[in-house]
Design a protein around this motif. Structure first.
Motif, PDB file in Angstrom:
ATOM      1  N   THR A  72       0.875  -1.355   0.055  1.00 13.40           N
ATOM      2  CA  THR A  72       0.147   0.115  -0.040  1.00 13.40           C
ATOM      3  C   THR A  72       0.860   1.177   0.009  1.00 13.40           C
ATOM      4  OG1 THR A  72      -1.766  -1.259   1.148  1.00 13.40           O
ATOM      5  CG2 THR A  72      -1.901   1.387   0.999  1.00 13.40           C
ATOM      6  N   THR A  87      -3.250  11.769   6.891  1.00 10.86           N
ATOM      7  CA  THR A  87      -2.773  10.837   5.784  1.00 10.86           C
ATOM      8  C   THR A  87      -3.914  10.197   5.051  1.00 10.86           C
ATOM      9  OG1 THR A  87      -3.325   8.698   7.204  1.00 10.86           O
ATOM     10  CG2 THR A  87      -0.991   9.766   7.604  1.00 10.86           C
ATOM     11  N   ARG A  88      -3.376   9.811   3.833  1.00 11.15           N
ATOM     12  CA  ARG A  88      -4.552   9.284   2.888  1.00 11.15           C
ATOM     13  C   ARG A  88      -3.620   8.173   2.369  1.00 11.15           C
ATOM     14  NH1 ARG A  88      -4.180  11.144  -2.560  1.00 11.15           N
ATOM     15  NH2 ARG A  88      -2.646  12.934  -2.919  1.00 11.15           N
ATOM     16  N   VAL A  89      -4.397   7.285   1.645  1.00  4.72           N
ATOM     17  CA  VAL A  89      -3.883   6.049   0.874  1.00  4.72           C
ATOM     18  C   VAL A  89      -3.892   6.449  -0.765  1.00  4.72           C
ATOM     19  CG1 VAL A  89      -4.362   3.719  -0.141  1.00  4.72           C
ATOM     20  CG2 VAL A  89      -4.510   4.096   2.193  1.00  4.72           C
ATOM     21  N   THR A 128      -0.619  14.041   4.329  1.00  2.00           N
ATOM     22  CA  THR A 128      -0.818  15.094   3.676  1.00  2.00           C
ATOM     23  C   THR A 128      -0.204  16.323   4.087  1.00  2.00           C
ATOM     24  OG1 THR A 128      -2.690  15.843   5.148  1.00  2.00           O
ATOM     25  CG2 THR A 128      -3.128  13.947   3.412  1.00  2.00           C
ATOM     26  N   VAL A 165       0.840   5.310   0.924  1.00  2.00           N
ATOM     27  CA  VAL A 165       0.356   6.177   1.854  1.00  2.00           C
ATOM     28  C   VAL A 165       1.169   7.422   1.761  1.00  2.00           C
ATOM     29  CG1 VAL A 165       0.010   6.978   4.307  1.00  2.00           C
ATOM     30  CG2 VAL A 165      -0.321   4.461   3.501  1.00  2.00           C
ATOM     31  N   SER A 224      -4.307   5.518  -4.119  1.00  2.00           N
ATOM     32  CA  SER A 224      -4.636   4.233  -4.943  1.00  2.00           C
ATOM     33  C   SER A 224      -4.250   3.889  -6.225  1.00  2.00           C
ATOM     34  CB  SER A 224      -6.162   4.143  -5.252  1.00  2.00           C
ATOM     35  OG  SER A 224      -6.755   4.281  -3.850  1.00  2.00           O
TER      36      SER A 224
END
Lengths: 352, 366
Positions: A327, A337-339, A332, A329, A341
């Motif tokens: 994954t 945090t955000r994944v 920000t 990540v 994609s």
């Protein structure tokens, strides 16, 4: 007003699982492209298939380690700020070879031409290919030309395949990504994709951005010359940085952590993506590479990259971690945090 | 970009987050109405920065998500007709109808084109007088003025081969419907800034008064959203329930009079079915009789298309703010952006898609 509303029987349409036809997303370089290879091509090829996960295959022939790759170019429009389909056809395949650490040597060129296309355009493309090949130090040694009728095709499609020699001791590939690696990028993100979109029919917008198309094997050679043990190289073309990092994370089953504030995204790319509703991390690049190198050699590699004309804007953008394998990540700018994609198919411009 | 970058400044955002924490003494649940706001909240991780107990409920403001299945089936039928050039905003291509989407129709040979403005579709119509050119006119009050202008121009210029497939929806009736729900948990609204920049703010004080909820007009950049939240919490904590404008650089009380005049000429209010919510009276626009000749539903034989929505997905509850996307059993499993079960997973502004794209690490199944 609400008496008519049904608050319990929320319903949705039957899921759209598979399409019986090829759709544009199958060519987007994201999850749909991957599924086509995994679920259709590889099973159909059977035992004959020996796929690698890298941009080029490294094979041993006659005692030499050869990098081998092929790519087809269907970019529309054929000419765009900073280059043409001819530049891409040479530089793209040269770069696929370079991502194995190879010195590119020979390219094939195959053209599928649509009836009615101006010969002046073909000449312009061919000249661009000759110039790019000379600049890259590769020879165009074999080729093919086919013409399809005016109802088929779309101007000019170009395929190139290439071979190069991988130096002794150099082993570069996505499965070598390891926790502790620093992740470097050789310059600004999203430039090529925005340059092409800026002149695509129906989407024209003013920008001074020009494609970053360039051959990167010289830069790679300088990086290898530092004697650092470079683990992974990738040129983030279709699907952008997001697709490349997801592929690497899954190939090596490692986690990738990006620092959003460190990403070199030019204001014009950011603004164009903001207007069009696109994610710069998913926009194509044609003259950039991502490198995974052990942390203790990262500064040394960065220095070598910055000393090369195609790597002057090189930056450290993140690191490889043992957590969340497979994954990507991003931290920000605001501290969340955000994944990040894997892109699915084609990027869809938002409605508003 | 000017007026955008300044409103993403991390240091200033930190001050606002501090102010929000300082002002908050207990849990609150507020709804951001617009899908663009949802996208920004998840994209920047804004909800992770809020005091514990302050909950953002994601509203029904994604135009793609709430477009009813029936109108999508009509779009698919029209797009598949020979001699039609079907133009749409990009998002709508992947929204599944009953059995297909526009991508599949396109792959089977239909002429489906993504445009960035409905006026581009009108230009295509003028360049292709032997074709029927249809634009899929969906969305809220934000996209409506451009659609209205396009139909107005089509009539003025005499472009008989252009028509509009209309499924516009209106925000204030949906906010009222949400507040009327017996399961409603919404204590305040961040109103959709760009809807207000078109329509003004006059529709909201009666809602704030009737339902006793603060309504704060809010923008889309991180600082805009944090400021909207801050003003909302101050009202909630002090027991106020008024309309406030936290997006003054884009929103005037009177809205955009020229756009409103155009809308009143071209459209008329109608009952509208919202996907996942149901029929909400007087919650949409259709073409007025003056422009009926440009109505694609009249031009093409699609009146017989009647579609029932049925499946396992809970997008309706997501659209109502009753559950979070990841509370749906299908989220990320049977339902992904690649294979969306519901419209909230289709558009990047949909709450489910935003959750999936920028989902939290603790939601990642390894």
């Amino acid at each position: 007003m609400t008496a008519e509303l049904d608050f319990e029987a929320w319903t949705c349409p039957v899921p759209l699982r598979d399409t019986p036809f090829v759709v544009m997303g199958h060519g987007g370089g994201g999850a749909m492209s991957g599924e086509l290879v995994e679920h259709l091509f590889l099973p159909a090829f059977g035992d004959a298939a020996a796929p690698g996960l890298a941009d080029s295959a490294v094979i041993t022939a006659g005692g030499a380690r050869l990098a081998f790759s092929t790519d087809s170019y269907v970019v529309k429009p054929m000419f765009f700020p900073g280059g043409s389909i001819g530049d891409l056809a040479v530089n793209g395949t040269v770069n696929d070879l370079a991502m194995s650490g190879a010195t590119p040597l020979y390219l094939s060129t195959a053209f599928i031409l649509q009836e009615g296309t101006a010969l002046a355009d073909i000449r312009r493309i061919a000249r661009a290919m000759g110039t790019a090949a000379s600049a890259a130090g590769v020879q165009l040694v074999t080729g093919d030309t086919k013409v399809v009728d005016s109802a088929s095709g779309d101007g000019v499609y170009v395929n190139t395949a290439g071979v190069g020699i991988v130096p002794d001791g150099v082993v570069i590939g996505p499965t070598r990504a390891a926790p502790g690696d620093a992740i470097l990028i050789s310059g600004d993100i999203g430039v090529h994709g925005v340059a092409v979109m800026s002149c695509r029919e129906g989407l024209e917008f003013g920008t001074t951005i020009a494609s970053d198309t360039a051959a990167l094997h010289g830069l790679v050679a300088d990086m290898i010359a530092t004697d650092a043990d470079i683990h992974v190289l990738r040129d983030p073309t279709r699907g952008g940085v997001a697709a490349s990092l997801n592929e690497i994370a899954r190939a090596a089953m490692v986690g990738v952590e990006l620092v959003e504030r460190a990403l070199p995204i030019p204001a014009e790319v950011r603004d164009a993506c903001s207007l069009l509703g696109l994610d710069p991390l998913q926009v194509a690049n044609e003259g950039k590479l991502i490198a995974f190198v052990p942390e203790d050699t990262a500064d040394q590699v960065l220095e070598a990259m910055r000393a090369h004309p195609h790597g002057a804007g090189s930056k450290r953008i993140g690191r490889c971690v043992p957590e969340h394998p497979g994954t990507v990540v991003a931290r920000t700018a605001l501290g969340g945090t955000r994944v990040v994609s894997m892109p699915i198919g084609e990027q869809l411009p938002r409605i508003c | 970009m000017k007026y955008l970058d300044e409103f993403s400044d991390p240091d200033l955002a930190g001050h606002l987050v501090e102010a929000i924490h300082a002002a908050t003494t207990r849990p609150w649940a507020m709804m951001e109405v617009c899908g663009g706001q949802t996208h920004s909240i998840i994209r920047h991780g804004i909800d992770q920065l809020l005091p514990e107990g302050v909950e953002m409920i994601h509203g029904p403001g994604c135009p793609v998500c709430v477009t009813p299945l029936e109108i999508i089936d009509k779009a698919l039928a029209i797009a598949a007709e020979p001699g039609v050039i079907f133009c749409s905003f990009g998002d709508m291509l992947r929204v599944p109808g009953s059995s297909q989407d526009l991508f599949v129709i396109k792959s089977a040979g239909a002429d489906v084109r993504v445009v960035y403005s409905p006026l581009d579709a009108l230009a295509i119509a003028r360049e292709n007088p032997d074709k029927q050119v249809v634009f899929f006119g969906i969305g809220f009050e934000t996209t409506a003025p451009a659609n209205a202008m396009t139909v107005y121009q089509a009539k003025r210029l005499g472009v008989p081969n252009f028509s509009l497939l209309v499924s516009h929806v209106l925000v204030p009736p949906a906010m009222a419907a949400i507040m009327e729900s017996p399961r409603c948990r919404v204590q305040a609204f961040l109103a959709a800034g760009h809807v207000c920049s078109v329509m003004g703010t006059a529709e909201y004080p009666p809602l704030a008064e009737k339902y006793q909820v603060p309504i704060v007009v809010t923008g889309f950049e991180p600082l805009d959203i944090l400021e909207g939240i801050r003003q909302t919490i101050i009202q909630l904590e002090s027991g106020q329930h008024e309309l406030a404008n936290a997006y003054p650089r884009a929103v005037r009380a009177e809205g955009n009079p020229a756009a409103i005049a155009m809308l009143q000429d071209v459209f008329e209010v109608t009952d509208r079915t919202w996907r996942g919510i149901g029929m909400i009276p007087k919650s949409g626009w259709r073409l007025s009789e003056r422009y009926a000749a440009f109505d694609a539903e009249r031009r093409f034989d699609v009146a017989g298309i009647r579609t029932e929505e049925s499946a396992i997905c809970r997008s309706g509850e997501v659209l109502q703010g009753l559950i979070k996307p990841n509370e749906c059993a299908a989220f990320g499993k049977q339902c992904t952006p690649r294979n969306p079960l519901g419209a909230t997973m289709v558009s990047s502004e949909g709450a489910c898609a935003a959750y999936h794209a920028y989902r939290r690490l603790d939601l990642v199944s390894s």
